[in-house]
Scaffold this active site. Structure first.
Site, PDB file in Angstrom:
ATOM      1  N   CYS A  82       0.836  -1.204   0.000  1.00 27.99           N
ATOM      2  CA  CYS A  82       0.000   0.000   0.000  1.00 27.99           C
ATOM      3  C   CYS A  82       0.876   1.261   0.000  1.00 27.99           C
ATOM      4  CB  CYS A  82      -0.978  -0.047   1.171  1.00 27.99           C
ATOM      5  SG  CYS A  82      -2.355   1.113   0.990  1.00 27.99           S
ATOM      6  N   HIS A 177      -3.603  -5.218   0.656  1.00 22.65           N
ATOM      7  CA  HIS A 177      -3.044  -5.655   1.943  1.00 22.65           C
ATOM      8  C   HIS A 177      -3.041  -7.187   2.039  1.00 22.65           C
ATOM      9  CE1 HIS A 177      -2.656  -1.796   4.095  1.00 22.65           C
ATOM     10  NE2 HIS A 177      -3.622  -1.405   3.276  1.00 22.65           N
ATOM     11  N   GLU A 179      -1.685  -8.916   4.305  1.00 23.57           N
ATOM     12  CA  GLU A 179      -1.639  -9.346   5.707  1.00 23.57           C
ATOM     13  C   GLU A 179      -3.014  -9.563   6.319  1.00 23.57           C
ATOM     14  OE1 GLU A 179      -1.225  -4.775   5.956  1.00 23.57           O
ATOM     15  OE2 GLU A 179      -0.995  -6.381   4.486  1.00 23.57           O
ATOM     16  N   SER A 231      -0.245 -12.654  38.536  1.00 27.81           N
ATOM     17  CA  SER A 231      -1.680 -12.352  38.577  1.00 27.81           C
ATOM     18  C   SER A 231      -2.545 -13.572  38.301  1.00 27.81           C
ATOM     19  CB  SER A 231      -2.006 -11.278  37.536  1.00 27.81           C
ATOM     20  OG  SER A 231      -1.849 -11.801  36.224  1.00 27.81           O
ATOM     21  N   GLY A 232      -1.967 -14.610  37.715  1.00 28.29           N
ATOM     22  CA  GLY A 232      -2.773 -15.739  37.275  1.00 28.29           C
ATOM     23  C   GLY A 232      -3.165 -15.613  35.816  1.00 28.29           C
ATOM     24  N   GLY A 233      -2.894 -14.441  35.209  1.00 25.51           N
ATOM     25  CA  GLY A 233      -3.130 -14.254  33.782  1.00 25.51           C
ATOM     26  C   GLY A 233      -2.066 -14.953  32.961  1.00 25.51           C
ATOM     27  N   VAL A 234      -2.280 -15.016  31.661  1.00 28.79           N
ATOM     28  CA  VAL A 234      -1.383 -15.770  30.782  1.00 28.79           C
ATOM     29  C   VAL A 234       0.042 -15.228  30.821  1.00 28.79           C
ATOM     30  CG1 VAL A 234      -0.917 -16.450  28.397  1.00 28.79           C
ATOM     31  CG2 VAL A 234      -3.264 -16.428  29.245  1.00 28.79           C
ATOM     32  N   ASP A 235       0.198 -13.916  30.653  1.00 23.32           N
ATOM     33  CA  ASP A 235       1.543 -13.348  30.510  1.00 23.32           C
ATOM     34  C   ASP A 235       2.392 -13.547  31.757  1.00 23.32           C
ATOM     35  OD1 ASP A 235       0.687 -12.540  28.019  1.00 23.32           O
ATOM     36  OD2 ASP A 235       0.158 -10.521  28.678  1.00 23.32           O
ATOM     37  N   SER A 236       1.854 -13.174  32.927  1.00 21.71           N
ATOM     38  CA  SER A 236       2.655 -13.306  34.145  1.00 21.71           C
ATOM     39  C   SER A 236       2.886 -14.774  34.492  1.00 21.71           C
ATOM     40  CB  SER A 236       2.002 -12.565  35.319  1.00 21.71           C
ATOM     41  OG  SER A 236       0.815 -13.194  35.746  1.00 21.71           O
ATOM     42  N   SER A 237       1.933 -15.645  34.141  1.00 24.03           N
ATOM     43  CA  SER A 237       2.111 -17.078  34.409  1.00 24.03           C
ATOM     44  C   SER A 237       3.255 -17.654  33.583  1.00 24.03           C
ATOM     45  CB  SER A 237       0.811 -17.843  34.107  1.00 24.03           C
ATOM     46  OG  SER A 237      -0.225 -17.442  34.976  1.00 24.03           O
TER      47      SER A 237
END
EC number: 6.3.5.2
Length: 521
Positions: A82, A177, A179, A231-237
């Site tokens: 583009c 595009h 993508e 926190s129990g969330g994905v990232d911190s786990s």
């Protein structure tokens, strides 16, 4: 390990991240950087190929919005998308003019000139046997004269130069595009570019990346101690699992229970990390502290600020008990880094922190450790699986930083949190049982601070209302409400009303995003 790399230069497109995700899906490492990086940066990056993103500007109006000249002098393939096509054309001696009107949406183009980029890639053929492609356009300008050495490789009536190529120098450009999912064969085109044209192998995958990530952490941290807000969330786990594998006892996690978690979440976190994985976790039950400060507060933004402030206070108090900790680990992921890149793209200049550690005071004097900062969310999940975390934890739906605090409309009370926790758990249980959980992108219950009249047995009830919300989305920028079977919704409603005393009515939210947001607050 030195990976072959693709350099993506960002001209401010809303979908630049999608380019990177498509390249990573091909198991090829790539990075996004602002378009105005220096020639020295480009040379030192040593890419196997370069992709120039789309953008909102016109090349003949946006002074200085062009690719570093070194991009075209490295001797590596370049793909312009583009705006990237338009700046390539202008910089290499072609011409770009206004189209007179914007072309936005689906378009059919004809592949021409037997280009390597489109070879054997088509959605169908016309009566003359020419390959046709369904693509997504979003542009107001067009290339009107090709640069020397280029040929047209795609066109249609409204866009005579929908694609161009200099096959000798391996410079390719498309006005559409590839993508976005609307360009049906877009993934195939990007795969062709990175593998066959740039010559990249498949050396980027999470199972192999585990050892590389561990070595990086060990080299960065040495023998020093690290503290992490879990926190129990994905990232911190995933950060916790990775750091524990890398540095073991040098890691201490602080898990703060603010009284606004999902049902049995604290127990699950302690079971997974403390007992099963052997991670050192300090569990702080700060329910009374959080609830006390939230009393009488109804404004969503005020609630968020209070919850964030109290987390900082609790976390800082625990950190002060660990004088040997020199590092603060955070679950920053690559989209956070991209969004904070700044430069002329007009993006924010402030690093967006992981929601649980946002605003931690600099008085902690801790160095920052962000082991996931190169990864997209799907890669973080794959890494979590490779590290041995349970599938149910790694593929959980997103949960807001303030927790149930923003799923209880109005004032937050412990009584409301208990009702909502149980209703939400029933909804999620039934989604899993019906094989709908993984088909939805996010699902949860919302507590409405209104009462409605009902009948149970022979008696009149006057109790609270819960709303159910489930959406399907690819990017969370837009979302469609999930068309769950009526029988499933009926079963969820029946269970909540019968099992959660205090709720006598359940409604289902059928609002899309836009105009609604996914969360209610």
């Amino acid at each position: 390990m030195a990976h072959q790399k693709i350099l993506i230069l960002d001209f401010g497109s809303q979908v630049t991240q999608l380019i990177a995700r498509r390249v990573r899906e091909q198991q090829v490492y790539c990075e996004i950087h602002p378009f105005d990086v220096s020639d020295d940066f480009v040379r030192e990056f040593a890419p196997a190929g370069v992709i120039l993103s789309g953008g909102p500007n016109s090349v003949y109006e946006a002074v200085g919005w062009h690719a570093p000249q070194s991009v075209f002098e490295l001797g590596v393939p370049v793909l312009g998308i583009c705006y990237g096509m338009q700046t390539m054309a202008q910089q290499l001696g072609g011409s770009v003019e206004s189209s007179g009107k914007r072309e936005f949406g689906y378009a059919e183009i004809r592949a021409r000139g037997h280009s390597e980029l489109f070879r054997s890639i088509e959605d169908r053929t016309n009566d003359e046997g020419h390959g046709l492609l369904d693509v997504w356009m979003s542009h107001g300008d067009k290339v009107t004269a090709l640069p020397p050495g280029f040929k047209v490789i795609a066109s249609n009536e409204s866009c005579p130069v929908a694609g161009m190529a200099d096959e000798v120098r391996k410079f390719y450009a498309v006005q559409f595009h590839p993508e976005v999912t609307h360009t049906i064969k877009g993934r195939d085109m990007l795969a062709r570019f990175v593998h066959e044209i740039c010559g990249c192998g498949r050396d980027w995958n999470m199972p192999d990346y585990v050892n590389e990530a561990i070595e990086k952490v060990r080299a960065q941290v040495g023998q020093e101690e690290v503290i992490l807000g879990l926190s129990g969330g994905v990232d911190s786990s995933v950060v916790a699992a990775l750091l524990h594998r890398a540095i073991g006892e040098q890691l201490t996690c602080v898990f703060v229970d603010n009284g606004l978690l999902r049902l049995n979440e604290a127990e699950q976190v302690m079971l997974t990390f403390a007992r099963n994985l052997g991670v050192k976790v300090i569990h702080v039950d700060a329910t009374e502290q959080f609830m006390g400060h939230l009393k009488g507060v109804s404004d969503p933004e005020a609630k968020r600020k209070i919850i964030g402030r109290e987390f900082v206070e609790v976390f800082q108090a625990e950190a002060n008990k660990l004088p040997n900790a020199k590092w603060l680990a955070q679950g920053t992921i690559y989209p956070d880094v991209i969004e904070s890149a700044g430069s002329k793209t007009g993006k924010a200049h402030t690093i967006k922190s992981h929601h649980n550690v946002g605003g931690l005071p600099e008085t902690l004097n801790l160095k920052l450790l962000e082991p996931l900062r190169e990864l997209f969310k799907d890669e973080v999940r794959e890494l979590g699986i490779a590290l041995g975390l349970p599938h149910e934890m790694v593929y959980r739906h997103p949960f807001p930083g303030p927790g149930l605090g923003v799923r209880i409309l109005g004032e937050v009370k412990q009584e409301f949190a208990e009702l909502l926790r149980r209703a939400d758990a029933i909804f999620i249980d039934e989604l899993r049982a019906a094989d709908w959980y993984d088909k939805t992108s996010q699902a949860f219950a919302v507590f409405l601070p209104v009462k409605s009249v009902g009948v149970m047995g022979d008696g009149r009830t006057y109790e609270y209302v819960v709303a159910l919300r489930a959406v399907e989305t690819q990017d969370f920028m837009t979302a469609h409400w999930a068309e769950l079977p009526h029988s499933l919704l009926g079963k969820v409603s029946n269970r909540i009303i019968n099992e959660v005393r205090g709720i006598n009515r359940v409604v289902y939210d059928i609002s899309g995003k836009p105009p609604a947001t996914i969360e209610w607050e």
